[in-house]
Design an enzyme around this catalytic site. Structure first.
Site, mmCIF file in Angstrom:
data_model
loop_
_atom_site.group_PDB
_atom_site.id
_atom_site.type_symbol
_atom_site.label_atom_id
_atom_site.label_comp_id
_atom_site.label_asym_id
_atom_site.label_seq_id
_atom_site.Cartn_x
_atom_site.Cartn_y
_atom_site.Cartn_z
ATOM 1 N N ASN A 1 0.821 -1.200 0.000
ATOM 2 C CA ASN A 1 0.000 0.000 0.000
ATOM 3 C C ASN A 1 0.865 1.265 0.000
ATOM 4 O OD1 ASN A 1 -1.840 2.023 0.400
ATOM 5 N ND2 ASN A 1 -2.989 0.972 1.974
ATOM 6 N N ASP A 2 1.545 1.515 1.103
ATOM 7 C CA ASP A 2 2.298 2.768 1.214
ATOM 8 C C ASP A 2 3.383 2.908 0.150
ATOM 9 O OD1 ASP A 2 0.776 3.491 3.399
ATOM 10 O OD2 ASP A 2 2.097 2.455 4.798
ATOM 11 N N VAL A 3 3.975 1.784 -0.265
ATOM 12 C CA VAL A 3 5.086 1.863 -1.209
ATOM 13 C C VAL A 3 4.626 2.190 -2.634
ATOM 14 C CG1 VAL A 3 6.560 0.321 0.115
ATOM 15 C CG2 VAL A 3 5.109 -0.624 -1.668
ATOM 16 N N ALA B 1 1.256 3.147 7.363
ATOM 17 C CA ALA B 1 1.414 4.551 7.725
ATOM 18 C C ALA B 1 0.072 5.180 8.093
ATOM 19 C CB ALA B 1 2.060 5.325 6.587
#
Lengths: 464, 101
Positions: A390-392, A431
């Protein structure tokens, strides 16, 4: 005695050579074995050749070695590959505790010869430092372990940073005062022990779970320094050598890891990234709609693509879906589709963790492409399949300065013709922020458990 | 203060060793691909298990109950660090075997 010094010399050499070889994929495994060999001869050399070791205590030494070896081997063999980071943290804590105990016993030796204020202040200082660093490393590692197994939540106390710095100064102040003879009660040792343990807890407590690898690496170098204190204490070269080597290599490794995540160490230690800071910068609110894709449509889309890139994230590891992911890759390859994996530096829970997980399920090493090499390739990619990441892949890292992950390098998946995000729900990533990629017109969502969904995708592909 | 200066003067070689080791450690880690960060951290973790030497010394010299009990615990914990550390690292690196296409 002289022969022991030669053994220590060889052991020290194996540590340097071992670490050097660990830095290259081809030689890494041999490097580890070489260092292990050096450690073994150092241990047995000490038992049989060190002056002052009583043969009557052999039973305790070998008993301890056997107990530790059995438990250590079992734990290390049984742990799942996804659980590696917490295992490293646990073993690190054990080393820290060991260093702390050495200080406790050596202080007791001093007390048997008279008031400790009469002792050599240098020796006292080393004992106190070993205790402080070892205890911090132990307590901190245990908290990091708890966070990684998700038993301990991030917690930030009011004025946490002020309290932490104050506490650290207090510990060092008390240790210095005791060393220089201003404090005369021997109980000061237990005060230092208690405060150091408390500091270790408070030090790691507010740091987000996503930053644990950096913290573990830092605590790792702390334990190295604590071991080096033992080297000074016994004038023991191999302890000094190994300890300082890990202390400095570990510190640099911490910095390098921070760099790979594009964050500074201060930012990690004070920034409370990834949890605990829900009210700090949430980033822009995102409007728009998401669209879902059925498994059969996704299968068709991929089958008639030229190039598919898979972006694996921690979700894939948690679902233990790496094997079925490899199967999907093979099915697609049989159809003539080019398949690659895009590995973000912090995919998984630690740098390099995802590579280990995929390699475990027989994915070929040269299919794992690192971020900088794969990013230009997305433009020519037809489908990007994002599994549990997700965050990456959150574009906010590039274009939303108010986002907490702003500045982190990401995979440019939005350059590809289609993206398919495989996720259990719309829940935010580690995050804790929204991902605008999900709302992109080029993106489709495929909800469900990674393993189950991938299995169904594979059977859809086979039946096409 | 004098004792500290004396200590440094008497242990010059140790001090030189420490300073050089710091640079060696830094030199060894630079330019390591991020793929290997985890195994490297784990390998370094096993190497600081050298603290077990200290545990063996206190255990071996132990004369009273206090030192014996603590010494024994220290040996167990130190061994956990060494053995667990090396075995975990080896398991990770086992995965990095080159595979044919």
């Amino acid at each position: 005695m002289n022969f022991l010094q030669i053994i220590y010399l060889i052991a020290s050499l194996t540590f340097v050579i071992g670490i050097k070889m660990l830095g290259k994929p081809e030689s890494a495994r041999r490097g580890n074995l070489i260092a292990a060999f050096g450690m073994t001869i150092a241990i047995f050399g000490t038992i049989f050749l060190y002056e002052g070791i009583k043969t009557s205590n052999y039973i305790w030494i070998f008993g301890g070695l056997i107990v530790g070896t059995v438990i250590g081997t079992l734990m290390a063999k049984k742990v799942k590959m996804t659980g590696m980071p917490q295992m490293v943290s646990f073993f690190n804590g054990m080393g820290g505790a060991c260093a702390g105990i050495i200080s406790l016993v050596e202080f007791d030796h001093i007390l048997h010869t008279g008031p400790f204020t009469d002792a050599d202040p240098v020796k006292l200082g080393i004992i106190f430092l070993g205790l402080v660093i070892g205890s911090i490393s132990f307590a901190g590692s245990m908290i990091a372990f708890g966070k990684l197994v998700e038993k301990i939540k991030d917690k930030v106390l009011p004025l946490q940073q002020v309290v932490n710095i104050g506490l650290l100064l207090l510990i060092l102040g008390i240790a210095a005062a005791a060393t220089l003879g201003y404090i005369t009660t021997p109980n000061v040792l237990f005060l230092i022990l208690a405060l150091s343990l408390l500091y270790g807890v408070l030090f790691v407590m507010p740091i987000g779970g996503a930053d644990m690898p950096v913290v573990i690496s830092l605590l790792n170098s702390f334990t190295g320094v604590a071991a080096a204190m033992g080297g000074f204490l016994y004038d023991n070269k191999v302890m000094l050598f190994g300890g300082i080597l890990v202390g400095s290599a570990g510190t640099l490794l911490t910095v390098v890891m921070c760099k790979a995540m594009n964050r500074s160490l201060t930012n990690v230690l004070i920034g409370n990234f990834g949890g605990g800071s829900k009210d700090a910068g949430e980033g822009k609110a995102i409007t728009g709609s998401i669209k879902e894709i059925s498994k059969s449509d996704a299968a068709v889309l991929m089958k008639y693509s030229k190039k598919v890139v898979i972006v694996p994230g921690y979700g894939l590891a948690v679902a233990q879906a790496q094997h079925i992911c490899h199967e999907l890759e093979q099915v697609l390859e049989d159809e003539g589709v080019e398949v690659k994996y895009a590995i973000h530096p912090v995919a998984g829970r630690m740098p390099g963790h995802m590579n280990v997980l995929l390699a475990e399920s027989n994915v070929s090493y040269d299919k794992l492409i690192e971020m900088d090499d794969i990013n230009p390739e997305f433009k020519t990619t037809d489908v990007v399949l994002i599994v549990g990441a997700n965050d990456v892949v959150n574009p906010a890292a590039k274009n939303d300065p108010s986002s907490p992950i702003y500045g982190m390098p990401i995979l440019d998946v939005e350059d590809a013709a289609h993206t398919i995000v495989m996720k259990r729900s719309m829940k935010a990533g580690y995050a804790g922020i929204e991902n605008e990629l999900f709302f992109s017109p080029k993106n489709s969502m495929l909800f469900g458990d990674a393993k189950k969904t991938l299995t169904e995708l594979v059977s859809e592909l086979k039946s096409l | 203060m004098n004792t500290i200066i004396d200590y440094i003067a008497n242990n010059q070689l140790m001090i030189y060793l420490v300073i050089l080791m710091i640079f060696v450690g830094i030199e060894l880690i630079e330019k390591v691909p991020s793929v290997l960060h985890t195994p490297l951290m784990s390998g370094a973790n096993a190497i600081h298990g050298v603290v077990i030497i200290g545990a063996i010394i206190i255990m071996g010299e132990a004369e009273n109950m206090y030192a014996t009990i603590l010494g024994f615990i220290a040996v167990v914990l130190g061994t956990l660090n060494v053995v667990g550390g090396f075995v975990v690292t080896d398991r990770m690196l086992e995965m990095f075997k080159k595979k044919k296409k």
